[in-house]
Design a protein around this motif. Structure first.
Motif, PDB file in Angstrom:
ATOM      1  N   HIS A  87       0.883  -1.030   0.127  1.00 36.08           N
ATOM      2  CA  HIS A  87       0.053   0.028  -0.047  1.00 36.08           C
ATOM      3  C   HIS A  87       0.729   1.308   0.103  1.00 36.08           C
ATOM      4  N   ASN A  88       1.891   1.350   0.714  1.00 35.74           N
ATOM      5  CA  ASN A  88       2.856   2.438   0.859  1.00 35.74           C
ATOM      6  C   ASN A  88       3.341   2.783  -0.472  1.00 35.74           C
ATOM      7  N   TYR A  89       3.959   1.586  -1.062  1.00 34.33           N
ATOM      8  CA  TYR A  89       4.441   1.859  -2.389  1.00 34.33           C
ATOM      9  C   TYR A  89       3.464   2.361  -3.468  1.00 34.33           C
ATOM     10  N   LEU A  90       2.459   1.828  -3.395  1.00 29.32           N
ATOM     11  CA  LEU A  90       1.437   2.079  -4.682  1.00 29.32           C
ATOM     12  C   LEU A  90       0.920   3.510  -4.169  1.00 29.32           C
ATOM     13  N   ALA A  91       0.786   4.080  -3.000  1.00 25.29           N
ATOM     14  CA  ALA A  91       0.268   5.272  -2.542  1.00 25.29           C
ATOM     15  C   ALA A  91       1.283   6.194  -3.098  1.00 25.29           C
ATOM     16  N   THR A  92       2.619   6.001  -2.798  1.00 34.35           N
ATOM     17  CA  THR A  92       3.726   6.983  -3.493  1.00 34.35           C
ATOM     18  C   THR A  92       3.389   7.107  -4.896  1.00 34.35           C
ATOM     19  N   ILE A  93       3.114   6.201  -5.855  1.00 34.11           N
ATOM     20  CA  ILE A  93       2.868   6.297  -7.157  1.00 34.11           C
ATOM     21  C   ILE A  93       1.537   7.256  -7.345  1.00 34.11           C
ATOM     22  N   ILE A  94       0.789   6.805  -6.694  1.00 30.33           N
ATOM     23  CA  ILE A  94      -0.410   7.489  -6.864  1.00 30.33           C
ATOM     24  C   ILE A  94      -0.576   8.947  -6.355  1.00 30.33           C
ATOM     25  N   LYS A  95       0.272   9.258  -5.360  1.00 30.97           N
ATOM     26  CA  LYS A  95       0.326  10.523  -5.038  1.00 30.97           C
ATOM     27  C   LYS A  95       0.991  11.497  -6.103  1.00 30.97           C
ATOM     28  N   GLY A  96       2.021  10.744  -6.731  1.00 37.87           N
ATOM     29  CA  GLY A  96       2.514  11.362  -8.115  1.00 37.87           C
ATOM     30  C   GLY A  96       1.654  11.493  -9.344  1.00 37.87           C
ATOM     31  N   LEU A  97       0.964  10.778  -9.456  1.00 40.90           N
ATOM     32  CA  LEU A  97      -0.243  10.600 -10.447  1.00 40.90           C
ATOM     33  C   LEU A  97      -1.195  11.629 -10.269  1.00 40.90           C
ATOM     34  N   LYS A  98      -1.697  11.617  -9.226  1.00 43.83           N
ATOM     35  CA  LYS A  98      -2.742  12.645  -8.859  1.00 43.83           C
ATOM     36  C   LYS A  98      -2.411  14.187  -9.310  1.00 43.83           C
ATOM     37  N   THR A  99      -1.241  14.388  -9.381  1.00 38.35           N
ATOM     38  CA  THR A  99      -0.921  15.833  -9.788  1.00 38.35           C
ATOM     39  C   THR A  99      -1.284  16.155 -11.435  1.00 38.35           C
ATOM     40  N   ASP A 100      -1.524  14.979 -11.992  1.00 36.51           N
ATOM     41  CA  ASP A 100      -2.058  15.090 -13.488  1.00 36.51           C
ATOM     42  C   ASP A 100      -3.267  14.410 -13.812  1.00 36.51           C
ATOM     43  N   TYR A 101      -3.808  13.543 -13.039  1.00 36.27           N
ATOM     44  CA  TYR A 101      -4.733  12.651 -13.472  1.00 36.27           C
ATOM     45  C   TYR A 101      -5.783  12.406 -12.321  1.00 36.27           C
ATOM     46  N   THR A 102      -7.055  12.210 -12.779  1.00 36.23           N
ATOM     47  CA  THR A 102      -8.380  12.142 -11.765  1.00 36.23           C
ATOM     48  C   THR A 102      -8.319  10.704 -10.925  1.00 36.23           C
ATOM     49  N   GLU A 103      -8.691  10.649 -10.077  1.00 34.56           N
ATOM     50  CA  GLU A 103      -8.833   9.456  -9.172  1.00 34.56           C
ATOM     51  C   GLU A 103      -9.422   8.138 -10.211  1.00 34.56           C
ATOM     52  N   GLU A 104     -10.464   8.443 -11.023  1.00 38.17           N
ATOM     53  CA  GLU A 104     -11.034   7.523 -11.663  1.00 38.17           C
ATOM     54  C   GLU A 104     -10.051   7.186 -13.061  1.00 38.17           C
ATOM     55  N   GLU A 105      -9.311   7.978 -13.467  1.00 33.28           N
ATOM     56  CA  GLU A 105      -8.241   7.812 -14.625  1.00 33.28           C
ATOM     57  C   GLU A 105      -7.012   6.813 -13.836  1.00 33.28           C
ATOM     58  N   ILE A 106      -6.758   7.252 -12.709  1.00 36.31           N
ATOM     59  CA  ILE A 106      -5.871   6.266 -12.028  1.00 36.31           C
ATOM     60  C   ILE A 106      -6.359   5.000 -11.801  1.00 36.31           C
ATOM     61  N   PHE A 107      -7.580   4.684 -11.354  1.00 39.05           N
ATOM     62  CA  PHE A 107      -8.055   3.570 -11.160  1.00 39.05           C
ATOM     63  C   PHE A 107      -8.122   2.724 -12.287  1.00 39.05           C
ATOM     64  N   TYR A 108      -8.631   3.099 -13.672  1.00 43.11           N
ATOM     65  CA  TYR A 108      -8.525   2.175 -14.730  1.00 43.11           C
ATOM     66  C   TYR A 108      -7.169   2.332 -15.146  1.00 43.11           C
TER      67      TYR A 108
END
Length: 213
Positions: free
Chosen positions: A166-187
């Motif tokens: 979860h920690n590693y994935l959350a680190t990636i997701i935090k970076g993705l959230k600067t450019d993408y929506t939560e829905e885009e990240i999920f898919y």
């Protein structure tokens, strides 16, 4: 600001280094949030001159067991390339020396010799056959600077997929959230090898929702 006395390259990141705070631990030294590993930093600790999103047309997957990330999987890109693949990347404009220092830190601090001009000519160069990130890849040029990334020297099919923590994935997701929506990240993540079959949709959605941007 670009210094005329320095030579620059773009480093195209795709895993936890999508998160700028985490990437700067490789530049300045320190331990990224969620990890037990302490990075030594670069000899030149100046910040990236520029950064931008970048589409990587290679497959993303999670494998191996990284001690610093709860002994679970970490991100790699496959050796295959094609328009059917899309890995979200963020590229940072840094000096050649900084890029090589980052590669060194990603490979347990092992010393190596690499000629980036040779990498550019050949398209890629394996400098450590057993190192997780022992393969540097040239991805073209942008604004007059070459783009490089690194991944494993093996084929994706040669390794077992491993669930990232979860920690590693959350680190990636935090970076993705600067450019993408939560829905885009999920898919984007849902069907990635190492996620699919390891994370339920509910579990993945919760990690995304609970990660601060």
């Amino acid at each position: 600001m670009v210094s005329e006395s320095k030579q620059y390259v773009w480093y195209a990141s795709y895993g936890s280094n999508l998160n700028k705070d985490r990437f700067l631990c490789y530049i300045k030294g320190g331990s990224p949030a969620g990890s037990t590993r302490v990075e030594s930093g670069c000899k030149d600790s100046s910040l990236p001159v520029a950064e931008t999103t970048f589409p990587l047309h290679r497959p993303l997957y999670f494998a191996k067991e990284a001690a610093g990330w709860q002994s679970q999987g970490v991100a790699f890109i496959g050796l295959k390339q094609g328009e059917e693949y899309l890995t979200y990347s963020k590229k940072y404009l840094i000096t050649i020396e900084q890029f090589l220092d980052v590669v060194k830190q990603e490979n347990s601090g092992d010393h190596f010799e690499i000629d980036l001009n040779e990498v550019k000519e050949k398209g890629s160069k394996i400098f450590r056959h057993r190192a997780w990130y022992g393969n540097i890849i040239y991805l073209g040029d942008d604004q007059g600077y070459p783009i490089f990334t690194f991944t494993a020297p093996w084929e994706q099919a040669e390794v077992e997929m491993k669930k990232p923590s979860h920690n590693y994935l959350a680190t990636i997701i935090k970076g993705l959230k600067t450019d993408y929506t939560e829905e885009e990240i999920f898919y984007y993540l849902q069907n990635t090898p190492g996620i699919t079959g390891f994370y339920t949709d509910d579990e993945l959605a919760k990690v995304i929702a609970n990660t601060e941007s």
